[in-house]
Design an enzyme around this catalytic site. Structure first.
Site, PDB file in Angstrom:
ATOM      1  N   SER A 108      -7.060  37.138  17.445  1.00  0.00           N
ATOM      2  CA  SER A 108      -6.366  35.876  17.182  1.00  0.00           C
ATOM      3  C   SER A 108      -5.051  35.686  17.908  1.00  0.00           C
ATOM      4  O   SER A 108      -4.465  34.603  17.853  1.00  0.00           O
ATOM      5  CB  SER A 108      -6.130  35.714  15.687  1.00  0.00           C
ATOM      6  OG  SER A 108      -7.321  35.303  15.075  1.00  0.00           O
ATOM      7  N   TYR A 204      -5.868  29.502   6.667  1.00  0.00           N
ATOM      8  CA  TYR A 204      -6.274  29.988   7.986  1.00  0.00           C
ATOM      9  C   TYR A 204      -7.737  29.687   8.270  1.00  0.00           C
ATOM     10  O   TYR A 204      -8.610  30.001   7.468  1.00  0.00           O
ATOM     11  CB  TYR A 204      -6.037  31.494   8.061  1.00  0.00           C
ATOM     12  CG  TYR A 204      -6.081  32.063   9.441  1.00  0.00           C
ATOM     13  CD1 TYR A 204      -4.964  31.999  10.265  1.00  0.00           C
ATOM     14  CD2 TYR A 204      -7.212  32.684   9.916  1.00  0.00           C
ATOM     15  CE1 TYR A 204      -4.991  32.534  11.539  1.00  0.00           C
ATOM     16  CE2 TYR A 204      -7.253  33.231  11.186  1.00  0.00           C
ATOM     17  CZ  TYR A 204      -6.127  33.151  11.991  1.00  0.00           C
ATOM     18  OH  TYR A 204      -6.158  33.694  13.252  1.00  0.00           O
ATOM     19  N   SER A 205      -8.011  29.090   9.407  1.00  0.00           N
ATOM     20  CA  SER A 205      -9.389  28.770   9.786  1.00  0.00           C
ATOM     21  C   SER A 205      -9.530  28.772  11.298  1.00  0.00           C
ATOM     22  O   SER A 205      -8.853  28.016  12.002  1.00  0.00           O
ATOM     23  CB  SER A 205      -9.794  27.395   9.236  1.00  0.00           C
ATOM     24  OG  SER A 205     -11.071  27.033   9.727  1.00  0.00           O
ATOM     25  N   ASN A 206     -10.419  29.616  11.789  1.00  0.00           N
ATOM     26  CA  ASN A 206     -10.665  29.672  13.226  1.00  0.00           C
ATOM     27  C   ASN A 206     -11.228  28.369  13.773  1.00  0.00           C
ATOM     28  O   ASN A 206     -11.095  28.062  14.952  1.00  0.00           O
ATOM     29  CB  ASN A 206     -11.635  30.820  13.512  1.00  0.00           C
ATOM     30  CG  ASN A 206     -10.997  32.166  13.226  1.00  0.00           C
ATOM     31  OD1 ASN A 206     -10.161  32.642  13.976  1.00  0.00           O
ATOM     32  ND2 ASN A 206     -11.398  32.796  12.138  1.00  0.00           N
ATOM     33  N   GLY A 346      -3.889  39.801  15.647  1.00  0.00           N
ATOM     34  CA  GLY A 346      -5.302  39.471  15.679  1.00  0.00           C
ATOM     35  C   GLY A 346      -6.209  40.657  15.447  1.00  0.00           C
ATOM     36  O   GLY A 346      -5.865  41.791  15.759  1.00  0.00           O
TER      37      GLY A 346
END
Length: 391
Positions: A108, A204-206, A346
């Site tokens: 990340s 949090y969200s990719n 990340g």
């Protein structure tokens, strides 16, 4: 990213945000190695002090007590002097040395690069942070409680969109050898209910960064990887950082092997080779600790963004209860010696990276070759960064 698979997909859950349902790929990681005895005693790299200092001791702890196969660090002082450290072994099968400042999958941390590209385009008048996603991707974002006409670009970069994370719905073995198109990742997310209304809360969200990457491509007419390479990597001379090409499963330069296990009571598996497309704009990059230091130092020094956009990036909201705050692809975390450091962090199956830079020029990044699942190991990675920046 770690979602899970993506702390590449999940970088955030461990940074202080609420914990999500663990996701295979990055989630389970190991804390104990079958051949732990072979890992000790960890040795400092040639350019680290002969007598272990606080950073070396922190890396030794990660290997000896937490079962990390290897730990690496790069520390840059205010005077620009850089020190490199290693502990453990680079390959559990052969017992080979850990490459000094070896390449790792940075998960990340990729989000910070993606955010910089978006903010550069904001500075060029091509993207508006207040504009809705539908301005650039009309009709694309629709689902249960999800509407791209109500979600802004700022909310994507800040993780306040309420969009569900695609990463928590993927299996490690499924993603390891499979190539994903970015639209496939988005489609996975849109099958699920929104986590919250836009702007309601931080989560949090990719998925947010997949959409940010798609907006970059729509606005520029070029692949995200090309824009990232031209606008950041080549511009500031990141010689060991790259966006893997489609189908590229290996790591190009000297690197420690990355290991993963899920569930936690199963043996470690070598996850060095994998298709990283599941991360894309949220977690696909490969780099080194020293290149991450160079990137973040250049960013905070104003070499990548105009002052107005850098200020936007550093405008944060609370992200959990540990003092972590999230800006636009950039986090701040308190230091034990006072002040904060700026970075991201990340995870992706096989690797975790943590670190950042301070406003007075200190920089440090730490990588381990297995994602900690134990709270003590997680804290020890944070402690290693804190020691490096407060030493």
């Amino acid at each position: 990213m770690r979602a899970q698979t993506g702390q590449s997909l999940r970088s955030s859950t461990r940074q202080g945000g609420r914990r999500r349902r663990a996701v295979p790929a990055a989630v389970a990681v190991a804390i104990g190695v079958m051949t732990l005895g072979a890992l000790a005693p960890p040795a400092a790299s040639a350019d680290a002090a002969a007598r272990p200092d606080a950073v070396q001791q922190a890396l030794n702890t990660l290997v000896r007590d937490d079962g990390m196969p290897a730990a690496l660090a790069s520390v840059q002082g205010r005077n620009g002097r850089t020190r490199s450290y290693t502990a453990g072994v680079g390959d559990l099968t052969t017992g080979s040395k850990v490459p000094r400042d070896g390449q790792v999958r940075i998960g990340s941390n990729t989000k910070a690069f993606t955010a910089v590209v978006v903010l550069q385009l904001v500075g060029e008048g091509k993207i508006d942070l207040k504009a809705f996603v539908d301005t650039y991707l009309p009709g694309l974002v629709r689902g249960k409680g999800i509407d791209g006409r109500r979600i802004t670009v700022r909310q994507l970069l800040q993780h306040t969109s309420g969009l569900p994370d695609y990463g928590i719905h993927l299996d490690d073995d499924e993603i390891r050898n499979r190539y994903f198109e970015p639209r496939e990742l988005l489609d996975l997310a849109l099958k699920h209910q929104a986590d919250a209304a836009p702007g309601e809360t931080w989560g949090y969200s990719n998925t947010n960064y997949v959409l940010a990457g798609l907006i970059v491509q729509k606005v520029t007419g070029r692949p995200l990887a090309e824009e990232m390479d031209r606008r950041i990597i080549k511009r500031i001379g990141l010689r060991h950082t790259y966006f893997p090409t489609p189908g590229e499963m290996t790591i190009r330069e000297p690197h420690p092997h990355g290991y993963h296990r899920n569930p936690a009571n199963t043996p470690l598996r070598d996850f060095t080779e994998m298709d990283p497309s599941v991360g894309w704009a949220a977690g696909q990059l490969i780099s080194t600790n020293s290149d991450l230091n160079r990137f973040l130092t250049a960013l905070l020094a104003g070499r990548l963004l105009p002052a107005a956009q850098l200020a936007e990036m550093r405008t944060t909201v609370p992200a959990g209860t540990s003092g972590l705050r999230y800006g636009l692809g950039l986090t701040s975390r308190p230091l034990s010696c006072g002040g904060v450091y700026w970075g991201h962090g990340g995870d992706i199956a096989g690797y975790e990276t943590r670190g950042g830079v301070t406003d007075d020029g200190r920089a440090a990044n730490v990588a381990v070759t297995s994602i900690p699942t134990d709270e003590a190991a997680t804290q020890h990675v944070k402690d290693a960064v804190d020691r490096a920046l407060c030493g």
